[in-house]
Write a protein that holds these residues in place. Sequence first.
Motif, short mmCIF file in Angstrom:
data_model
loop_
_atom_site.label_atom_id
_atom_site.label_comp_id
_atom_site.label_asym_id
_atom_site.label_seq_id
_atom_site.Cartn_x
_atom_site.Cartn_y
_atom_site.Cartn_z
N THR A 131 0.83 -1.21 0.00
CA THR A 131 0.00 0.00 0.00
C THR A 131 0.86 1.26 0.00
O THR A 131 0.60 2.21 -0.75
N PHE A 132 1.90 1.27 0.84
CA PHE A 132 2.80 2.42 0.88
C PHE A 132 3.51 2.62 -0.45
O PHE A 132 3.72 3.75 -0.89
N SER A 133 3.89 1.53 -1.11
CA SER A 133 4.58 1.62 -2.39
C SER A 133 3.70 2.31 -3.42
O SER A 133 4.15 3.20 -4.16
N ILE A 134 2.43 1.90 -3.47
CA ILE A 134 1.49 2.52 -4.41
C ILE A 134 1.30 4.00 -4.09
O ILE A 134 1.29 4.86 -4.99
N TYR A 140 4.47 11.04 -5.59
CA TYR A 140 5.62 11.68 -6.24
C TYR A 140 5.32 11.98 -7.71
O TYR A 140 5.77 13.00 -8.25
N TYR A 141 4.55 11.11 -8.34
CA TYR A 141 4.10 11.38 -9.71
C TYR A 141 3.25 12.64 -9.74
O TYR A 141 3.38 13.48 -10.65
N GLN A 142 2.38 12.79 -8.76
CA GLN A 142 1.53 13.98 -8.68
C GLN A 142 2.37 15.23 -8.45
O GLN A 142 2.10 16.29 -9.03
N ASN A 148 -2.18 13.17 -10.22
CA ASN A 148 -1.79 11.79 -9.91
C ASN A 148 -2.38 10.85 -10.95
O ASN A 148 -2.99 11.27 -11.93
N ILE A 149 -2.24 9.55 -10.73
CA ILE A 149 -2.67 8.57 -11.74
C ILE A 149 -4.18 8.53 -11.91
O ILE A 149 -4.69 8.03 -12.92
N LEU A 161 -0.31 18.53 -1.18
CA LEU A 161 -0.22 17.33 -1.98
C LEU A 161 -1.13 16.27 -1.36
O LEU A 161 -1.02 15.97 -0.18
N SER A 162 -2.02 15.68 -2.17
CA SER A 162 -3.02 14.77 -1.61
C SER A 162 -2.91 13.34 -2.10
O SER A 162 -3.40 12.42 -1.46
N GLY A 163 -2.31 13.12 -3.27
CA GLY A 163 -2.16 11.77 -3.81
C GLY A 163 -3.51 11.10 -4.02
O GLY A 163 -4.46 11.69 -4.52
N LEU A 164 -3.60 9.83 -3.61
CA LEU A 164 -4.81 9.05 -3.79
C LEU A 164 -5.97 9.50 -2.91
O LEU A 164 -7.09 9.06 -3.10
N PHE A 165 -5.71 10.39 -1.97
CA PHE A 165 -6.76 10.86 -1.07
C PHE A 165 -7.61 11.96 -1.71
O PHE A 165 -8.63 12.35 -1.14
N GLY A 166 -7.19 12.45 -2.86
CA GLY A 166 -8.01 13.41 -3.59
C GLY A 166 -8.24 14.71 -2.83
O GLY A 166 -7.28 15.36 -2.39
N ASP A 167 -9.50 15.07 -2.67
CA ASP A 167 -9.85 16.32 -2.00
C ASP A 167 -9.60 16.26 -0.49
O ASP A 167 -9.58 17.29 0.17
#
Length: 315
Positions: A131-134, A140-142, A148-149, A161-167
């Motif tokens: 999970t941490f790897s994803i 970092y991509y974001q 992000n992806i 910076l929010s990553g997969l957490f979005g808003d």
Amino acid sequence: MNIMRDSLNKTNNTTNLFFLNIQTIVLCLLPLALILGSAIADILATLSSVIFLFLVIRNKEWEYLYNPVSVLFFTWSAYLLTSSLLSSDIFFSLQSSLFYWRMPLFALSIWYLLDKRSNVKKLFLYSITLTFSIILIDAYYQFFNGVNILGYPYYESKGRLSGLFGDELRLGNYLSRLMPILFALALVSIKKPRNFLLLLCFFLILIDVLVYLTGERSAFIILLITTFLMIILITDFKRIRIFTFTISIILILIITFFNDTVRFRMIENTYNQLNFTNENYVADHELFFVTSLSMFGDNPITGIGPKMYRNSQGM
């Protein structure tokens, strides 16, 4: 008679194993569930707690419920519930205290699972590492690409910076709170930890820097505190954390120097908000102190109830 007894024992063991497997799956899904939403995580935690109670009652393993730690947990839950019932807004206060018992019960369910399944620590380590790897790759991509992806934007103007957490801007809190668990699991679950030290060091540095990049100052403070405690309290591999955090600080200083957005969010804005020469700032915090002292003086035993501070007069 012996055949019937053996058959019954075999059935009991099969049932126990079935529910323990479910508990293991639930625990391994939690790191992912915390990203998907608190409701899913609550459902999984509740399911694990219910299974725990079922197995304890079924197998008459009362020692998991009747011990000093468990008694302390449930006494505190009862105290919070009593405080809510005595508050001026019972229903509002009960929102946080009515089901608070789920927390200690879930903690006990993990204790029970650790006792019954020797491989659960390693399985959970694999889960949280994946999970941490994803999360790290996506965040970092974001940061470098602006989205992000999944298409969630990097709030560069705000330095968030929010990553997969979005808003939901809680990526930093997620990482800072789970990082010590990842570190501990890695050290106790791998038989020859020296073989993966390089990978662990790389992972810790990425986490430290990313927590800073999220712009969540409270998360970064939590990271600083937990890192300090880890260095003070652990004996083995203490130098690993000192080394990784030193590298992280160097990278953070470089990023702060070259990135105006990050510098403003984490340094300049923080300094401005902590301007002790500002009379309004001092007055606001003095009001917090006076209000807290007044509430304690009026209700020294039960308090005014969970969640009731925000409804107190004068705030």
